[in-house]
Design an enzyme around this catalytic site. Structure first.
Site, PDB file in Angstrom:
ATOM      1  N   GLU A   1       0.841  -1.194   0.000  1.00 14.05           N
ATOM      2  CA  GLU A   1       0.000   0.000   0.000  1.00 14.05           C
ATOM      3  C   GLU A   1       0.874   1.242   0.000  1.00 14.05           C
ATOM      4  O   GLU A   1       0.557   2.247  -0.642  1.00 14.05           O
ATOM      5  CB  GLU A   1      -0.920  -0.004   1.225  1.00 14.05           C
ATOM      6  CG  GLU A   1      -2.050  -1.026   1.160  1.00 14.05           C
ATOM      7  CD  GLU A   1      -1.592  -2.471   1.295  1.00 14.05           C
ATOM      8  OE1 GLU A   1      -0.478  -2.702   1.812  1.00 14.05           O
ATOM      9  OE2 GLU A   1      -2.341  -3.367   0.872  1.00 14.05           O
TER      10      GLU A   1
ATOM     11  N   HIS B   1     -11.669  -6.298   7.727  1.00 14.62           N
ATOM     12  CA  HIS B   1     -12.354  -6.085   6.445  1.00 14.62           C
ATOM     13  C   HIS B   1     -13.654  -5.328   6.697  1.00 14.62           C
ATOM     14  O   HIS B   1     -14.627  -5.516   5.986  1.00 14.62           O
ATOM     15  CB  HIS B   1     -12.653  -7.415   5.747  1.00 14.62           C
ATOM     16  CG  HIS B   1     -11.438  -8.237   5.448  1.00 14.62           C
ATOM     17  ND1 HIS B   1     -10.851  -9.060   6.370  1.00 14.62           N
ATOM     18  CD2 HIS B   1     -10.695  -8.348   4.323  1.00 14.62           C
ATOM     19  CE1 HIS B   1      -9.796  -9.653   5.833  1.00 14.62           C
ATOM     20  NE2 HIS B   1      -9.666  -9.234   4.593  1.00 14.62           N
TER      21      HIS B   1
HETATM   22  C1  LIG Z   1      -1.610  -5.065   3.935  1.00 12.90           C
HETATM   23  C2  LIG Z   1      -2.590  -5.903   3.192  1.00 12.90           C
HETATM   24  N1  LIG Z   1      -2.912  -5.572   1.921  1.00 12.90           N
HETATM   25  C3  LIG Z   1      -3.802  -6.308   1.238  1.00 12.90           C
HETATM   26  C4  LIG Z   1      -4.404  -7.395   1.809  1.00 12.90           C
HETATM   27  C5  LIG Z   1      -5.413  -8.229   1.027  1.00 12.90           C
HETATM   28  N2  LIG Z   1      -4.817  -9.545   0.765  1.00 12.90           N
HETATM   29  C6  LIG Z   1      -5.090 -10.606   1.543  1.00 12.90           C
HETATM   30  S1  LIG Z   1      -4.186 -11.929   1.122  1.00 12.90           S
HETATM   31  C7  LIG Z   1      -3.447 -11.108  -0.144  1.00 12.90           C
HETATM   32  C8  LIG Z   1      -2.433 -11.800  -0.978  1.00 12.90           C
HETATM   33  C9  LIG Z   1      -1.391 -12.457  -0.154  1.00 12.90           C
HETATM   34  O1  LIG Z   1      -0.464 -13.087  -0.971  1.00 12.90           O
HETATM   35  P1  LIG Z   1       0.730 -13.915  -0.375  1.00 12.90           P
HETATM   36  O2  LIG Z   1       1.489 -13.087   0.602  1.00 12.90           O
HETATM   37  O3  LIG Z   1       1.479 -14.453  -1.521  1.00 12.90           O
HETATM   38  O4  LIG Z   1       0.020 -15.074   0.451  1.00 12.90           O
HETATM   39  P2  LIG Z   1      -0.891 -16.251  -0.111  1.00 12.90           P
HETATM   40  O5  LIG Z   1      -2.298 -15.744  -0.113  1.00 12.90           O
HETATM   41  O6  LIG Z   1      -0.445 -16.610  -1.465  1.00 12.90           O
HETATM   42  O7  LIG Z   1      -0.724 -17.358   0.867  1.00 12.90           O
HETATM   43  C10 LIG Z   1      -3.916  -9.800  -0.229  1.00 12.90           C
HETATM   44  C11 LIG Z   1      -3.516  -8.825  -1.243  1.00 12.90           C
HETATM   45  C12 LIG Z   1      -4.059  -7.691   3.138  1.00 12.90           C
HETATM   46  N3  LIG Z   1      -4.613  -8.720   3.789  1.00 12.90           N
HETATM   47  N4  LIG Z   1      -3.159  -6.939   3.805  1.00 12.90           N
END
Ligand SMILES: Cc1ncc(C[n+]2csc(CCOP(=O)(O)OP(=O)(O)O)c2C)c(N)n1
Ligand SMILES: [Mg+2]
Lengths: 338, 422
Positions: free
Chosen positions: A74, A143
């Site tokens: 962000e 959320h």
């Molecule tokens: C700071 C933040 N930004 C956005 C989100 C929304 N979000 C939840 S999971 C995710 C992707 C996470 O990807 P990764 O770190 O690769 O973990 P994975 O889901 O693949 O296990 C996002 C963008 C969040 N939870 N926290």
């Protein structure tokens, strides 16, 4: 870059029935067509079209140069948006949930908000930060929050919150054209509830102008976002008991349309302020203070705040946390307590 | 934005050293053109892999082939008990996951984040710890809590968010907390737990405790601010921790090629000054072995290690996501062939430690345990209303009692008579 970069938008006229979500997409599409300085980016806004679908079709229509996915940062999203705005683009940056905006808080409050002032007006930051906010979707702590007050407390930012599809389009277009950074907060709970007529083509709702959602004479209810329809339900109930409720949908928290608010309060003499955020130091506190300062002599009852609890946002007990029509109605009754 | 494509990709070279050389050259030559050319020649641009390509094999530690045969001379010869433990945990995790996703589809839980395909990465790494070591999970390591002893019923209580849930129904599903098992209760905010893990490990050392911390993160989290702070502090303070990145190739709809321009995530460890390993995350023996080594290093006072486990998220990001909108089914199919559970079963069968009959009996047993756990968890009612205002602070402020009292009175639940039930 100058305004000559802008092309006339599509000459469509008439209206179409849309959800609030579709109206937001329509606003971005319209502005991207009209002005090639407008670009949209954020997490998952490209092929996926956003986790809620607000950017659906923009990647396909405008290509990856103007609608693109970012890494999960962000701070990076807002920091680069500021750089782009300073250079002359009109970035529309999406933060997936308002709850995740805090890594970018520094960029927003220390940088974007102060750009114009600190550079004596040389550098400006015309950008929009769009983000869904608010509860009611079983999203738990992270959320669901309504953290508009943090941004209202930062001079230099505008804070805009639509409550109807037509306003969502008109206010977003106005935000994109605004010369200053705008926090455009989207009440996600009503993204797909209640469709409405939305003008096709050009449609601007000016920032800083509240809307009288319903006229009444006995009590003024001040609200915004998803709370507007909750307050309308409460007003329907109150009407059954012979109470005439005026509902003011603020539309923009900063700058506030003081004239409309105060005029309504002077007319009715009673005020309820309804918002989802934690009660203490929420936007209602500011409204209440304003009313006390400027028209206390018109009041015929206490100024009542109906708000969320001073707790983190819960998961299982969301229904208890969220201010509903019953609570707004009880608030209305309290204004008759004197 | 479309990534800048470079024409001659020489993926084996790293970027760091040649740049330094180029800069030195530039300073010496006055002609700007020549300087630019020197930079152009020396900087090896690494093009991000196309979205559907398999990840590079660069530095990848593997012990098992995709078909479960051992790479020559690579069998770690783990004791039979350990091998069976690893396998049984993976099978259990998979079955639990499958059933929970079904419960979500039936509306019996509100949300679920599946881990299908990543079982080996979680199970192999947790198994490399001692029970006293701490775990700071990211989104998909719930299995770690269960490996540490969180009962299936308790896990399902959390997923339902009922009154018996340890988080008191306050968090979304998959946000387990289990203090007795040294399993940390995380937030949904991506990346924040990284620096917590580093700090906890620093604290263990300050207190003189023989405790190592394993902190998890996703590939997406490597872009977060907290990744930088966490990695930097970990290395500067030689924090006794292991930071374990589950590179499952996707962060919701964003592929790793758009998440990072680094050829590997593992190499980020080098930039921060700590040992780094890139391991086949679908090879449970390899994951176990490299984590064990990293944990031993931390325990011996030699600081942190960064591990990138190369794996794959075979289902949607969560029960709310439709991955067909943004990725190619062919890619998913290709990864199915690298299935971590099938691969390890083949290994065990070749060693005569497992057979079809054992498989059937074991799976039946798990199915029964999961059924029983669901039944037990679904008996629990919702959290008490009071839990809305408890735990905000150590003591409940009067103002919060009043706020709740007022709302409950409206609901006709009669606590407005002065006696607040707290
Ligand atoms: C700071 C933040 N930004 C956005 C989100 C929304 N979000 C939840 S999971 C995710 C992707 C996470 O990807 P990764 O770190 O690769 O973990 P994975 O889901 O693949 O296990 C996002 C963008 C969040 N939870 N926290
Ligand atoms: Mg990932």
């Amino acid at each position: 870059m100058t305004a000559t970069d802008t092309k006339a938008g599509s000459g469509k006229t008439g209206t179409k029935v849309m959800t609030l979500l579709e109206a937001i997409t329509d606003a971005m599409r319209f502005e991207m067509e009209r002005d090639d300085r407008v670009i949209v980016f954020g997490e998952d806004v490209g092929k996926k079209g956003g986790v809620f679908g607000t950017t659906a079709g923009l990647f396909e229509k405008f290509g990856e140069k103007r609608c693109f996915d970012t890494p999960l940062s962000e701070c990076g999203i807002i920091g680069t948006a500021i750089g782009m705005a300073v250079y002359g683009l009109r970035p529309v940056a999406e933060i997936q949930f308002l709850d995740f905006i805090y890594p970018a808080f520094d960029q927003i409050v220390s940088e974007a908000a102060k750009m114009r002032y600190r550079s004596g007006g040389e550098y400006t930051c015309p950008m929009v930060i769009r983000s869904p906010y608010g509860g009611g979707i079983r999203g738990g702590h992270y959320h669901s929050q309504s953290s508009e007050a943090y941004f209202c407390h930062t001079p230099g930012l505008k804070v805009v919150i639509p409550s109807t599809p037509a306003d969502a389009k008109g206010l977003l277009i106005a935000s994109i054209r605004d010369e200053d950074p705008v926090m455009f907060l989207e009440p996600k709970r009503i993204y797909r509830h209640g469709k409405g007529e939305v003008p096709l083509g050009e449609h601007v709702v000016p920032i800083g102008k509240a809307r009288i959602a319903r006229e009444g004479t006995d009590v003024t209810v001040l609200c915004y976002g998803a709370m507007v329809s909750v307050c309308e339900q409460a007003a329907d109930e109150a009407a059954k008991a012979g109470r005439s409720i005026e509902i003011v949908d603020l539309r923009t928290l900063v700058p506030l349309d003081e004239a409309t608010v105060l005029e309504s309060v002077r007319k009715t003499g009673r005020v309820v302020i309804a918002y989802e955020a934690p009660k203490t130091c929420g936007y209602g506190a500011e409204l209440s203070a304003l009313i006390a300062e400027k028209c206390i002599e018109y009041l015929e009852g206490p100024v009542v705040r109906v708000a969320g609890f001073d707790t983190p946002f819960p998961y299982a007990l969301e229904h208890l946390y969220m201010p509903d029509a019953k609570r707004v109605l009880a608030g209305i009754e309290k204004t008759f307590a004197w | 934005m479309p990534p800048v494509k470079s024409k001659n990709v020489k993926s084996k070279k790293m970027v760091g050293a040649p740049v330094a050389k180029a800069v030195a050259k530039v300073a010496a030559k006055p002609a700007a053109k020549a300087a630019a050319k020197a930079v152009e020649k020396s900087v090896v641009k690494v093009a991000p892999a196309a979205a559907c390509a398999m990840p590079t094999q660069q530095g990848l530690v593997r012990l098992l082939e995709d078909d479960g045969s051992v790479l020559k001379g690579k069998d770690p010869n783990l004791p039979k008990d350990t091998l069976l433990f690893l396998y049984e945990q993976m099978v259990q995790v998979r079955e639990f996951d499958r059933r929970m996703l079904m419960l979500q589809r039936q509306g019996r839980i509100g949300f679920y984040g599946p881990i299908l395909g990543q079982e080996a990465a979680t199970v192999g790494s947790v198994a490399a710890l001692e029970p006293r070591d701490w775990i700071f999970p990211a989104l998909r390591e719930g299995a770690a809590a269960m490996m540490r002893g969180l009962s299936l019923t308790e896990a399902i209580n959390q997923l339902i968010g009922n009154g018996a849930d340890r988080c008191k129904g306050r968090q979304m599903p998959c946000h387990y907390t289990f203090k007795e098992g040294h399993y940390y209760g995380m937030s949904s905010v991506i990346g924040t737990q990284i620096s917590h893990a580093v700090g906890a490990a620093m604290a263990a050392r300050i207190r003189g405790d023989d405790v190592v911390v394993l902190g998890y993160l996703g590939d997406g989290a490597t872009s977060a601010n907290d990744f930088h702070s966490g990695m930097n502090f970990a290395a500067v303070y030689q924090s006794p921790c292991v930071l374990f990145c589950q590179n499952n190739q996707w962060a919701i709809s964003v592929p790793i090629s758009k998440q990072s321009a680094s050829e590997t995530l593992a190499q980020k460890g080098k930039a921060y000054g700590m040992p780094f390993v890139r391991v086949d995350g679908n090879d449970v023996l390899a994951v176990y072995s490299v984590t064990k080594e990293a944990v031993a290093r931390a325990r011996a006072g030699h600081g942190p290690t960064f591990i990138e486990a190369v794996t794959y998220r075979r289902l949607g990001h969560s029960s709310s996501d439709d991955p067909t909108r943004y990725r190619d089914e062919a890619e998913v199919k290709a990864w199915e062939k690298k299935d971590p559970v099938d691969r390890f079963r083949a290994y065990l069968q070749k060693r005569g430690l497992w057979d079809e009959a054992k498989e059937v009996t074991f799976k039946d047993g798990i199915a029964q345990r999961v059924n029983d756990a669901i039944a037990a968890a679904e008996k629990n009612g919702p959290p008490a209303d009071e839990t809305l205002v408890t735990d905000v602070y150590a003591q409940v402020p009067q103002q919060l009692k009043d706020q709740l009292g007022e709302v409950l009175a409206l609901e006709g639940r009669g606590v407005n008579q002065g006696a607040f039930p707290l």
